[in-house]
Motif scaffolding. Structure first.
Motif, PDB file in Angstrom:
ATOM      1  N   ASN A 176      -4.644  10.312  -4.176  1.00  0.00           N
ATOM      2  CA  ASN A 176      -3.223   9.923  -3.519  1.00  0.00           C
ATOM      3  C   ASN A 176      -2.665   8.956  -4.367  1.00  0.00           C
ATOM      4  O   ASN A 176      -1.648   8.248  -3.998  1.00  0.00           O
ATOM      5  CB  ASN A 176      -3.703   9.236  -2.062  1.00  0.00           C
ATOM      6  N   TYR A 177      -2.906   8.691  -5.736  1.00  0.00           N
ATOM      7  CA  TYR A 177      -2.428   7.522  -6.286  1.00  0.00           C
ATOM      8  C   TYR A 177      -1.005   8.220  -7.032  1.00  0.00           C
ATOM      9  O   TYR A 177      -1.057   8.828  -8.027  1.00  0.00           O
ATOM     10  CB  TYR A 177      -3.203   7.137  -7.296  1.00  0.00           C
ATOM     11  N   PHE A 178      -0.016   7.568  -6.696  1.00  0.00           N
ATOM     12  CA  PHE A 178       1.344   7.954  -7.074  1.00  0.00           C
ATOM     13  C   PHE A 178       1.384   9.301  -7.428  1.00  0.00           C
ATOM     14  O   PHE A 178       1.492   9.948  -8.608  1.00  0.00           O
ATOM     15  CB  PHE A 178       1.477   7.450  -8.465  1.00  0.00           C
ATOM     16  N   PRO A 215      -8.220   8.210  -5.840  1.00  0.00           N
ATOM     17  CA  PRO A 215      -7.419   8.876  -6.933  1.00  0.00           C
ATOM     18  C   PRO A 215      -6.508  10.048  -6.621  1.00  0.00           C
ATOM     19  O   PRO A 215      -5.329  10.242  -7.321  1.00  0.00           O
ATOM     20  CB  PRO A 215      -8.392   9.223  -7.813  1.00  0.00           C
ATOM     21  N   LEU A 242      -6.344  -0.173  -3.444  1.00  0.00           N
ATOM     22  CA  LEU A 242      -5.876   0.993  -4.408  1.00  0.00           C
ATOM     23  C   LEU A 242      -6.500   1.960  -3.644  1.00  0.00           C
ATOM     24  O   LEU A 242      -7.347   2.048  -2.893  1.00  0.00           O
ATOM     25  CB  LEU A 242      -6.697   0.851  -5.622  1.00  0.00           C
ATOM     26  N   PRO A 243      -5.448   3.419  -3.251  1.00  0.00           N
ATOM     27  CA  PRO A 243      -5.902   4.202  -2.662  1.00  0.00           C
ATOM     28  C   PRO A 243      -6.911   5.280  -3.423  1.00  0.00           C
ATOM     29  O   PRO A 243      -7.246   4.955  -4.631  1.00  0.00           O
ATOM     30  CB  PRO A 243      -4.648   5.160  -2.452  1.00  0.00           C
ATOM     31  N   CYS A 300      -4.583   3.307 -13.992  1.00  0.00           N
ATOM     32  CA  CYS A 300      -5.796   4.122 -13.976  1.00  0.00           C
ATOM     33  C   CYS A 300      -5.716   5.697 -14.021  1.00  0.00           C
ATOM     34  O   CYS A 300      -6.119   6.137 -15.055  1.00  0.00           O
ATOM     35  CB  CYS A 300      -6.815   3.807 -12.622  1.00  0.00           C
ATOM     36  N   PHE A 324       1.981   3.152  -3.344  1.00  0.00           N
ATOM     37  CA  PHE A 324       1.093   3.841  -4.123  1.00  0.00           C
ATOM     38  C   PHE A 324       0.806   5.491  -3.708  1.00  0.00           C
ATOM     39  O   PHE A 324       0.458   6.215  -4.272  1.00  0.00           O
ATOM     40  CB  PHE A 324      -0.252   3.416  -4.177  1.00  0.00           C
ATOM     41  N   GLU A 325       1.094   5.444  -2.280  1.00  0.00           N
ATOM     42  CA  GLU A 325       0.712   6.793  -1.767  1.00  0.00           C
ATOM     43  C   GLU A 325       2.097   7.519  -1.296  1.00  0.00           C
ATOM     44  O   GLU A 325       1.966   8.629  -0.697  1.00  0.00           O
ATOM     45  CB  GLU A 325       0.197   6.432  -0.210  1.00  0.00           C
ATOM     46  N   LYS A 373      -6.582  -2.338 -12.971  1.00  0.00           N
ATOM     47  CA  LYS A 373      -6.678  -1.269 -11.799  1.00  0.00           C
ATOM     48  C   LYS A 373      -5.217  -0.356 -11.614  1.00  0.00           C
ATOM     49  O   LYS A 373      -5.334   0.606 -11.161  1.00  0.00           O
ATOM     50  CB  LYS A 373      -7.069  -2.188 -10.519  1.00  0.00           C
ATOM     51  N   PHE A 374      -4.264  -1.167 -11.874  1.00  0.00           N
ATOM     52  CA  PHE A 374      -3.018  -0.333 -11.734  1.00  0.00           C
ATOM     53  C   PHE A 374      -2.914   0.715 -12.808  1.00  0.00           C
ATOM     54  O   PHE A 374      -2.412   1.878 -12.131  1.00  0.00           O
ATOM     55  CB  PHE A 374      -1.831  -1.360 -11.988  1.00  0.00           C
ATOM     56  N   ARG A 419       0.762  -1.082   0.102  1.00  0.00           N
ATOM     57  CA  ARG A 419       0.076  -0.071   0.138  1.00  0.00           C
ATOM     58  C   ARG A 419       0.873   1.233  -0.193  1.00  0.00           C
ATOM     59  O   ARG A 419       0.480   2.175  -0.657  1.00  0.00           O
ATOM     60  CB  ARG A 419      -0.875  -0.176   1.130  1.00  0.00           C
TER      61      ARG A 419
END
Length: 433
Positions: free
Chosen positions: A178-180, A176, A173-174, A203, A154-155, A200-201, A151
């Motif tokens: 907080n996504y990368f 949106p 998945l966090p 997005c 991703f954040e 899912k990865f 987790r």
């Protein structure tokens, strides 16, 4: 003191006099295991490896897996809370998954899960120390279970470069937002990837600028990847479909600021790119393994590609799809293997009315006769000025094509022919030209 002793003293003094910055730069080219060993070189080098911001671990460098885990844990603990710029982690050795009974299988799976938790903890620790670049290649043998991405990955607010060299699965998945949040470069290599995780990865990547995806697709279900990257500038996709897989795989990418595209795709992959007018350079190779057997699988070039100024194409692209008109294109590179030259030198060049530079590379051409019609494309009559030809072997079809260009290009300033492969045919070529 004899001369040999004096020489050794001077060498030792030079090593001891190196500033910390130089020592760290030298150690940054070594794996972490080798960097730790440099402690024995001299007192000056003692524990200087702890100043290196890059860590490189590979489990195959250790005789037993337990020794590898202990070493990684010791290094991370010994460094304390110092920042980690880059972490390269390669875990690909067999975890003794040989079993004959249910109990042995269960014990092996538990060992794998414990190893999995170790890797998660290492990644979490690095991210907690402001990790900027992560190079991850995790493969569990022989069962081939994919690695679950943690987790924290991703954040992370500091991670800018991510390289995934093996398949992965996603269980979390966090949101949106907080996504990368800081990721600028992403390289992904897959082999028969997990459908849900791939979809899912990919997005939304808010600040991603460079993306590369390569590997082989092939699974029981169709793959549908749909994502946006508003700041993406460079995109490289090299994907093939397993020869035993006949599913349709679709990629839809919204990249309004894309400038460079390097695409190699199978004709069982539908690739849609939404990029208005930003694209400047494109290299396209359409893999036509099924084209002859399945003509209904012709590929359309991505939308927006007709605005480029530089384009590189393989000849199978001409056979596999209809070309749009490239009004802005002035530089075209063609890699020719075995194509219809009548169509290439006449019909296809009609798509490039403002072409000024035509770069031709021959690769294993057929030696059939060439029949050229009287029609001459507009670009040959009014625009084309420079034509370099490489891989020229002096076959009749090569010479006929070259003579056609020489005869019909009205404003030609320079044509160069690479004669490396001609060997003993130079006299024949001189007579022809």
């Amino acid at each position: 003191m004899d001369s040999m002793s004096k020489l050794q003293a001077r060498v030792e003094d030079r090593l001891s006099a190196l500033p910390d910055e130089v020592i760290c730069h030298i150690l940054s080219f070594l794996g972490t295991k080798c960097a730790v060993r440099t402690t024995i070189l001299s007192k000056r080098w003692n524990n200087k490896w702890t100043l290196v911001p890059n860590l490189d671990f590979e489990d195959e460098e250790f005789y037993r897996l337990v020794h590898f885990k202990r070493f990684v844990n010791w290094v991370l603990d010994f460094r304390g809370s110092s920042n980690i710029q880059k972490l390269k982690l390669e875990c690909s050795r067999d975890i003794d998954f040989e079993w004959e009974s249910y109990i042995e299988k269960l014990n092996a799976e538990r060992r794998r899960d414990r190893y999995h938790s170790h890797i998660w903890r290492w990644i979490d620790t690095a991210i907690g120390r402001n990790l900027v670049e992560l190079d991850l290649n995790i493969e569990f043998f022989p069962d081939g279970n994919d690695f679950g991405l943690p987790r924290s990955l991703f954040e992370s607010n500091t991670l800018e470069v991510l390289k995934l060299g093996s398949n992965f699965i996603i269980s979390y998945l966090p949101m949106p937002r907080n996504y990368f949040p800081s990721l600028k470069m992403l390289n992904v290599s897959v082999h028969h990837p997990h459908k849900y995780s791939m979809e899912k990865f990919f997005c939304h990547f808010p600040v991603l600028e460079d993306l590369a995806i390569d590997g082989i697709l092939g699974q029981k279900e169709d793959l549908n990847v749909n994502f946006t990257a508003p700041k993406l500038k460079t995109l490289r996709i090299y994907l093939e479909v397993d020869k035993c897989d006949y599913h349709e795989h679709c990629f839809y990418i919204k990249a309004p600021n894309l400038e460079n595209l390097d695409l190699m795709q199978d004709n069982f992959i539908n690739f849609t790119l939404e990029t208005p007018n930003s694209l400047v350079k494109a290299e396209v190779d359409l893999i036509g393994r099924y084209a002859k057997g399945k003509p209904d699988h012709a590929i359309a070039l991505p939308e927006g590609i007709s605005n480029v100024k530089y384009l590189s194409l393989r000849d199978n692209t001409f056979e596999g799809c209809l070309l749009p008109t490239f009004n802005n294109l002035n530089h075209l590179k063609l890699c020719l293997c075995d194509c219809n030259y009548e169509r290439l030198l006449t019909e296809s060049l009609k798509s490039f009315p403002n072409l000024e530079y035509l770069d031709i590379e021959y690769r294993s051409l057929s030696q059939e006769e060439l029949y050229l019609p009287e029609f001459v494309p507009f670009c040959l009559l009014s625009r084309l000025k420079t034509v370099p030809i490489r891989g020229f072997e002096g076959h009749q079809v090569d010479m006929e094509a070259a003579k056609y260009l020489l005869h019909n290009i009205r404003v030609l300033k320079k044509m160069t022919i690479d004669t490396y492969y001609l060997h003993n045919k130079m006299e024949v070529v001189y007579k022809e030209f």
